[in-house]
Write a protein that holds these residues in place. Structure first.
Motif, mmCIF file in Angstrom:
data_model
loop_
_atom_site.group_PDB
_atom_site.id
_atom_site.type_symbol
_atom_site.label_atom_id
_atom_site.label_comp_id
_atom_site.label_asym_id
_atom_site.label_seq_id
_atom_site.Cartn_x
_atom_site.Cartn_y
_atom_site.Cartn_z
ATOM 1 N N UNK A 1 0.856 -1.197 0.000
ATOM 2 C CA UNK A 1 0.000 0.000 0.000
ATOM 3 C C UNK A 1 0.888 1.242 0.000
ATOM 4 N N UNK A 2 0.711 2.073 -0.986
ATOM 5 C CA UNK A 2 1.438 3.343 -1.052
ATOM 6 C C UNK A 2 2.923 3.159 -1.279
ATOM 7 N N UNK A 3 3.696 4.042 -0.661
ATOM 8 C CA UNK A 3 5.150 4.011 -0.801
ATOM 9 C C UNK A 3 5.753 3.078 0.240
ATOM 10 N N UNK A 4 7.048 2.923 0.160
ATOM 11 C CA UNK A 4 7.748 2.083 1.135
ATOM 12 C C UNK A 4 7.616 2.680 2.531
ATOM 13 N N UNK A 5 7.722 3.990 2.631
ATOM 14 C CA UNK A 5 7.586 4.654 3.944
ATOM 15 C C UNK A 5 6.212 4.404 4.548
ATOM 16 N N UNK B 1 5.973 0.728 5.768
ATOM 17 C CA UNK B 1 6.709 0.540 7.025
ATOM 18 C C UNK B 1 5.944 1.166 8.181
ATOM 19 N N UNK B 2 5.338 2.337 7.961
ATOM 20 C CA UNK B 2 4.558 2.998 9.008
ATOM 21 C C UNK B 2 3.352 2.152 9.412
ATOM 22 N N UNK B 3 2.627 1.603 8.438
ATOM 23 C CA UNK B 3 1.444 0.788 8.738
ATOM 24 C C UNK B 3 1.832 -0.462 9.518
ATOM 25 N N UNK B 4 2.868 -1.157 9.068
ATOM 26 C CA UNK B 4 3.294 -2.372 9.759
ATOM 27 C C UNK B 4 3.863 -2.067 11.141
ATOM 28 N N UNK B 5 4.514 -0.922 11.296
ATOM 29 C CA UNK B 5 5.034 -0.527 12.609
ATOM 30 C C UNK B 5 3.909 -0.219 13.578
#
Length: 121
Positions: free
Chosen positions: A50-54, A57-61
């Motif tokens: 979903x979206x960019x890599x950032x 990473x934010x969603x999974x964090x």
């Protein structure tokens, strides 16, 4: 490496449900814990792109930050064990690993090999 972790989680679910649940709820608890691994992997695979890599990473964090404290709130065992087998202490980790060697537990080695091949494919 992944084959070892999958097979280990398959073995730990009955051990955990034995300590926490009675005879009537043990099978259901084992089934739910066993299915949560693949479901969690599927959710992670769906959320990652979903979206960019950032953003990924934010969603999974955020998901990890919400889930981990709830798992730390559980104790190792309930104050009163639900069954006789739940009152018994489990052997140490190294003893369990030794027992899962090819000589003593060939089925565990087959699970490790199977999950390793399937994850590699």
């Amino acid at each position: 490496m992944t084959g070892t972790t999958q097979a280990t989680w398959q073995v730990l679910a009955p051990r955990y449900s034995e300590a926490w649940f009675g005879l009537k709820g043990r099978v259901t608890a084992t089934m739910i814990m066993t299915l949560l691994g693949p479901v969690g992997n599927a959710i992670g695979q769906l959320l990652a792109p979903i979206g960019t890599v950032r953003t990924s990473i934010l969603i999974l964090s955020i998901a990890t930050t919400v889930i981990v404290p709830s798992s730390l709130a559980l104790g190792e065992r309930p104050p009163t064990p639900p069954t006789f087998s739940g009152s018994k202490t489990s052997p140490p980790v190294f003893e369990t690993i030794r027992r899962m060697s090819w000589r003593e537990r060939g089925d565990f080695a087959i699970l490790v090999w199977g999950f390793g091949v399937l994850d590699g494919v």
